[in-house]
Design a protein around this motif. Structure first.
Motif, PDB file in Angstrom:
ATOM      1  N   ALA A  10     -20.525 -10.474  17.224  1.00 47.54           N
ATOM      2  CA  ALA A  10     -21.216  -9.528  16.092  1.00 47.54           C
ATOM      3  C   ALA A  10     -22.618  -8.932  16.635  1.00 47.54           C
ATOM      4  N   TRP A  11     -22.879  -7.633  16.257  1.00 47.86           N
ATOM      5  CA  TRP A  11     -24.077  -6.914  16.693  1.00 47.86           C
ATOM      6  C   TRP A  11     -25.210  -7.695  16.056  1.00 47.86           C
ATOM      7  N   GLN A  12     -24.943  -7.948  14.737  1.00 50.39           N
ATOM      8  CA  GLN A  12     -26.257  -8.660  14.179  1.00 50.39           C
ATOM      9  C   GLN A  12     -25.521  -9.464  13.093  1.00 50.39           C
ATOM     10  N   GLU A  13     -25.787 -10.645  12.660  1.00 51.80           N
ATOM     11  CA  GLU A  13     -25.178 -11.536  11.699  1.00 51.80           C
ATOM     12  C   GLU A  13     -26.467 -12.109  10.619  1.00 51.80           C
ATOM     13  N   ALA A  14     -26.223 -11.207   9.441  1.00 50.75           N
ATOM     14  CA  ALA A  14     -27.110 -11.565   8.600  1.00 50.75           C
ATOM     15  C   ALA A  14     -26.782 -12.715   7.640  1.00 50.75           C
ATOM     16  N   GLN A  29     -20.330 -18.287 -10.005  1.00 49.25           N
ATOM     17  CA  GLN A  29     -19.019 -17.355  -9.723  1.00 49.25           C
ATOM     18  C   GLN A  29     -19.280 -17.117  -8.443  1.00 49.25           C
ATOM     19  N   VAL A  30     -18.126 -17.183  -7.592  1.00 46.85           N
ATOM     20  CA  VAL A  30     -18.257 -16.591  -6.307  1.00 46.85           C
ATOM     21  C   VAL A  30     -17.232 -15.554  -6.209  1.00 46.85           C
ATOM     22  N   LEU A  31     -17.699 -13.993  -5.974  1.00 46.03           N
ATOM     23  CA  LEU A  31     -17.151 -13.041  -6.022  1.00 46.03           C
ATOM     24  C   LEU A  31     -16.259 -12.385  -4.325  1.00 46.03           C
ATOM     25  N   VAL A  32     -16.830 -13.016  -3.587  1.00 46.52           N
ATOM     26  CA  VAL A  32     -15.994 -12.564  -2.100  1.00 46.52           C
ATOM     27  C   VAL A  32     -15.720 -13.692  -1.296  1.00 46.52           C
ATOM     28  N   ASN A  33     -15.035 -13.335  -0.469  1.00 45.09           N
ATOM     29  CA  ASN A  33     -14.437 -14.428   0.484  1.00 45.09           C
ATOM     30  C   ASN A  33     -14.675 -13.915   1.881  1.00 45.09           C
ATOM     31  N   VAL A  34     -14.361 -14.718   3.007  1.00 46.06           N
ATOM     32  CA  VAL A  34     -14.269 -14.273   4.303  1.00 46.06           C
ATOM     33  C   VAL A  34     -13.488 -13.314   4.641  1.00 46.06           C
ATOM     34  N   GLY A  35     -13.865 -12.245   5.576  1.00 40.42           N
ATOM     35  CA  GLY A  35     -13.019 -11.246   5.736  1.00 40.42           C
ATOM     36  C   GLY A  35     -13.182  -9.894   4.957  1.00 40.42           C
ATOM     37  N   ASP A  36     -13.856 -10.217   3.718  1.00 38.27           N
ATOM     38  CA  ASP A  36     -14.098  -8.955   2.702  1.00 38.27           C
ATOM     39  C   ASP A  36     -15.129  -7.999   3.238  1.00 38.27           C
ATOM     40  N   ILE A  87     -18.012 -10.191   5.635  1.00 40.83           N
ATOM     41  CA  ILE A  87     -18.225 -11.379   5.312  1.00 40.83           C
ATOM     42  C   ILE A  87     -17.672 -12.289   6.481  1.00 40.83           C
ATOM     43  N   SER A  88     -18.564 -13.014   7.164  1.00 40.97           N
ATOM     44  CA  SER A  88     -18.152 -13.994   8.422  1.00 40.97           C
ATOM     45  C   SER A  88     -18.017 -15.201   8.026  1.00 40.97           C
ATOM     46  N   SER A  89     -18.913 -15.725   7.102  1.00 40.05           N
ATOM     47  CA  SER A  89     -18.864 -17.220   6.772  1.00 40.05           C
ATOM     48  C   SER A  89     -19.350 -17.312   5.247  1.00 40.05           C
ATOM     49  N   ARG A  90     -18.701 -18.184   4.693  1.00 37.32           N
ATOM     50  CA  ARG A  90     -19.095 -18.529   3.348  1.00 37.32           C
ATOM     51  C   ARG A  90     -19.317 -20.005   2.941  1.00 37.32           C
ATOM     52  N   THR A  91     -20.482 -20.725   2.552  1.00 44.16           N
ATOM     53  CA  THR A  91     -20.755 -22.056   2.038  1.00 44.16           C
ATOM     54  C   THR A  91     -20.910 -21.970   0.800  1.00 44.16           C
ATOM     55  N   LEU A 101     -25.516 -19.232   1.678  1.00 42.33           N
ATOM     56  CA  LEU A 101     -24.408 -19.089   0.954  1.00 42.33           C
ATOM     57  C   LEU A 101     -23.438 -18.281   1.700  1.00 42.33           C
ATOM     58  N   PHE A 102     -23.859 -17.106   2.527  1.00 37.09           N
ATOM     59  CA  PHE A 102     -22.967 -16.530   3.127  1.00 37.09           C
ATOM     60  C   PHE A 102     -23.393 -16.026   4.535  1.00 37.09           C
ATOM     61  N   ARG A 103     -22.592 -15.506   5.511  1.00 36.61           N
ATOM     62  CA  ARG A 103     -22.995 -14.762   6.615  1.00 36.61           C
ATOM     63  C   ARG A 103     -22.190 -13.402   6.756  1.00 36.61           C
ATOM     64  N   LEU A 104     -23.108 -12.230   7.032  1.00 43.87           N
ATOM     65  CA  LEU A 104     -22.539 -11.293   6.971  1.00 43.87           C
ATOM     66  C   LEU A 104     -22.880 -10.411   8.272  1.00 43.87           C
ATOM     67  N   ILE A 105     -21.713  -9.775   8.862  1.00 43.61           N
ATOM     68  CA  ILE A 105     -21.762  -9.108  10.113  1.00 43.61           C
ATOM     69  C   ILE A 105     -22.228  -7.614   9.738  1.00 43.61           C
ATOM     70  N   ARG A 106     -23.388  -7.320  10.058  1.00 44.53           N
ATOM     71  CA  ARG A 106     -23.868  -6.129   9.645  1.00 44.53           C
ATOM     72  C   ARG A 106     -23.100  -4.741  10.040  1.00 44.53           C
TER      73      ARG A 106
END
Length: 399
Positions: free
Chosen positions: A70-74, A87-94, A193-197, A210-215
């Motif tokens: 990943a270029w940058q992972e937030a 409530q969790v509204l997204v999942n990995v890969g979204d 979304i690359s990771s979800r805890t 809570l999440f990791r995001l590929i910017r």
């Protein structure tokens, strides 16, 4: 028993007969002369086409291996503490957009506290208004002697105190409003979304991930290039990358690592990647963490080439068959280099004006007599011309 004696005449006849027999045998076993070979007594081993080495512009590439990352992972975390995940509204890969709600927290408590702080603000504002009125009347009576100086100062001080309480109450309201907004976890940027805890029902501590995001969904190729070759690359150099899944991507060097690993003697080159249109023979996507091979485009250079069909591989070495003036072939060991289309570079071992067998080299041996097919040279020249035109086009396509 009486022995026979041969007369000189008989002995001469025997010697003459032996000489005649020897001459006949010698004539019968005499090797074929060159004149008889020229007349076709020795048959050619193969009919071949010949060509001459041609100089064409061939691309210069630098091969490397590396990983896609990943270029940058937030990291997206919880700012509020002590709140429960509702409530969790997204999942990995979204794919998400900046500001999109990813999860909501149970905010009943913070909303109640926000209402309480607003009521406190209203109370402070009312008290401040009363204090302002009292201070205003005290100022009008200041020169009349109706109020002492200490009383007047008390009213003025009460006015300032009431105003300060209003400011404090407003700050408390702003804090509670911020806490209410923190009950919604939002994406800080566009990305994947690359990771979800995040888990529904979990009570969070402040700063919990809570999440990791590929910017931007951007990927990069981190190529390992040896210290002896790193000088050939510059920022902006283009590359063609093939992932382990078969996905093909174009890239451009963003930056070159400032250090070399003392163990591997290699430096990291960071290449921004862009997916290429899918080809019929490729499948899969490029994913972060995947191994990939690639080639950097370093331009073009002139090279002496022959058709690939002219090369014979024997015992691990490359050979061509040079055609001599008497139409016999000589096996010549050569060193090969780059390949472009159907042409192969010859780096050493062959003169530029040599005539070589263009096809069928694998069926020949050193010294074989061959028959030359008509029209062989023009065919070789056309192939070289086509390769010369194709090489710059291929280099431009990579860019």
């Amino acid at each position: 028993m009486e022995k026979k004696k041969f007369t000189p005449g008989v002995v001469g006849a025997i010697v003459t007969a032996v000489v005649v027999v020897a001459i006949i045998v010698f004539v019968a076993l005499k090797p074929r002369s060159e004149d008889e070979s020229k007349k076709g007594t020795v048959k050619p081993a193969l009919t071949v086409t010949v060509t001459q080495p041609q100089r064409v512009a061939m691309p210069i590439t630098l091969a490397a291996n590396g990983n896609i990352a990943a270029w940058q992972e937030a990291i997206v975390g919880a700012e509020a503490s002590g709140l429960r995940v509702a409530q969790v509204l997204v999942n990995v890969g979204d794919r998400v957009k900046q500001g999109q709600v990813l999860a909501t927290l149970a905010g009943d408590t913070v909303r109640a506290e926000a209402a309480q702080s607003r009521a406190t603000l209203a109370e402070a504002e009312a008290a401040a208004a009363d204090a302002v009125n009292n201070a205003q009347r005290a100022r009008t009576l200041e020169g009349t002697g109706a109020l002492s100086t200490s009383q007047i100062n008390q009213y003025l001080t009460a006015e300032k105190t009431a105003q300060a309480k209003v400011e404090a109450a407003r700050a408390a309201v702003a804090l509670q409003v911020a806490r209410v907004s923190q009950s919604e976890v939002r994406a800080p940027d566009n990305g994947i979304i690359s990771s979800r805890t995040a888990t529904v029902g979990a009570v969070l501590n402040g700063g919990a991930e809570l999440f990791r995001l590929i910017r931007g969904g951007r990927l990069e190729w981190r190529a390992e290039v040896t210290s002896t070759e790193i000088g050939k690359l510059t920022t902006g150099t283009t590359a063609l990358v093939t992932a382990a899944s078969g996905a093909r991507l174009s890239g451009r060097v963003r930056t070159i690592g400032p250090t070399v690993d003392p163990q591997s003697r290699a430096a990291l080159v960071y290449v921004d990647l862009t997916p290429l249109p899918a080809n019929p023979g490729t499948t899969g996507n490029a994913l972060a963490g995947m191994f990939a091979r690639g080639e950097f485009d370093l331009g073009t250079a002139s090279a002496l080439t022959v058709p690939q069909s002219a090369i014979a591989i024997r015992e691990g070495f490359s050979y061509v068959f040079r055609v001599e003036p008497d139409n016999r072939v000589t096996q010549v060991k050569v060193q090969t280099g780059r390949m472009a289309g159907e042409r192969l570079e010859i780096t050493s071992g062959l003169a530029a004006d040599a005539r070589v067998v263009a096809s069928g080299a694998g069926f020949l041996n050193d010294g074989d007599l061959v028959r030359i097919s008509e029209g062989a040279k023009p065919a070789g020249a056309k192939a070289a011309s086509a390769a010369a035109k194709a090489a710059p086009a291929a280099s431009a396509a990579k860019r």
